[in-house]
Design a protein around this motif. Sequence first.
Motif, PDB file in Angstrom:
ATOM      1  N   ARG A  15       0.885  -1.164  -0.151  1.00 26.17           N
ATOM      2  CA  ARG A  15       0.447  -0.018   0.459  1.00 26.17           C
ATOM      3  C   ARG A  15       0.816   0.885   0.543  1.00 26.17           C
ATOM      4  N   TYR A  16       0.961   2.290  -1.117  1.00 24.73           N
ATOM      5  CA  TYR A  16       1.684   3.227  -1.358  1.00 24.73           C
ATOM      6  C   TYR A  16       0.971   4.632  -0.997  1.00 24.73           C
ATOM      7  N   GLN A  23       8.018   5.894   4.329  1.00 28.82           N
ATOM      8  CA  GLN A  23       7.935   5.082   6.065  1.00 28.82           C
ATOM      9  C   GLN A  23       5.800   5.152   6.030  1.00 28.82           C
ATOM     10  N   GLU A  24       5.107   5.903   5.056  1.00 26.13           N
ATOM     11  CA  GLU A  24       3.979   5.762   4.955  1.00 26.13           C
ATOM     12  C   GLU A  24       3.006   4.816   4.641  1.00 26.13           C
ATOM     13  N   ASP A  25       4.158   3.795   4.003  1.00 26.96           N
ATOM     14  CA  ASP A  25       4.010   2.533   2.873  1.00 26.96           C
ATOM     15  C   ASP A  25       3.722   1.747   3.393  1.00 26.96           C
ATOM     16  N   HIS A  40      13.480 -12.900   2.854  1.00 26.63           N
ATOM     17  CA  HIS A  40      13.639 -12.823   1.151  1.00 26.63           C
ATOM     18  C   HIS A  40      12.974 -12.083   0.462  1.00 26.63           C
ATOM     19  N   ILE A  41      11.258 -11.756   0.919  1.00 28.63           N
ATOM     20  CA  ILE A  41      10.596 -11.064   0.039  1.00 28.63           C
ATOM     21  C   ILE A  41      10.866  -9.432   0.145  1.00 28.63           C
ATOM     22  N   ILE A  42      10.892  -9.662   1.075  1.00 31.46           N
ATOM     23  CA  ILE A  42      11.441  -7.421   1.386  1.00 31.46           C
ATOM     24  C   ILE A  42      12.678  -7.086   0.467  1.00 31.46           C
ATOM     25  N   GLU A  43      13.121  -8.282   0.315  1.00 32.27           N
ATOM     26  CA  GLU A  43      14.782  -8.114  -0.584  1.00 32.27           C
ATOM     27  C   GLU A  43      13.989  -8.275  -1.589  1.00 32.27           C
ATOM     28  N   GLU A  47      14.662  -4.704  -4.340  1.00 27.30           N
ATOM     29  CA  GLU A  47      15.649  -4.810  -5.395  1.00 27.30           C
ATOM     30  C   GLU A  47      14.820  -4.614  -7.277  1.00 27.30           C
ATOM     31  N   GLU A  48      13.185  -5.171  -6.782  1.00 26.77           N
ATOM     32  CA  GLU A  48      12.779  -4.996  -8.085  1.00 26.77           C
ATOM     33  C   GLU A  48      11.614  -4.048  -8.206  1.00 26.77           C
ATOM     34  N   GLY A  49      12.202  -2.880  -7.010  1.00 23.92           N
ATOM     35  CA  GLY A  49      11.183  -1.654  -7.201  1.00 23.92           C
ATOM     36  C   GLY A  49      10.000  -1.159  -6.662  1.00 23.92           C
ATOM     37  N   PHE A  50       9.015  -2.176  -5.973  1.00 22.12           N
ATOM     38  CA  PHE A  50       7.871  -2.168  -5.086  1.00 22.12           C
ATOM     39  C   PHE A  50       7.934  -1.646  -4.265  1.00 22.12           C
TER      40      PHE A  50
END
Length: 65
Positions: A15-16, A23-25, A40-43, A47-50
């Motif tokens: 959620r953006y 920090q508000e995402d 791994h999910i956070i990385e 890395e993929e720009g999400f």
Amino acid sequence: MKEQLQIKGCDLEVRYSETGFWQEDLIVFFNPPRDKDKVHIIEYLYEEGFILDPRTPIRILDLEA
């Protein structure tokens, strides 16, 4: 805005913030990931720009409880 994803068997949503401040995402896991999978999910999201920063706040919901 939000994006729904499934990574490593975990359903999650990013959620953006309308302000664009990372920090508000919020990353919402709809089922608890294993500790090593969470890292791994956070990385991957970073890395993929999400997400803009790997320190983005996380909320874990356990919908099976």
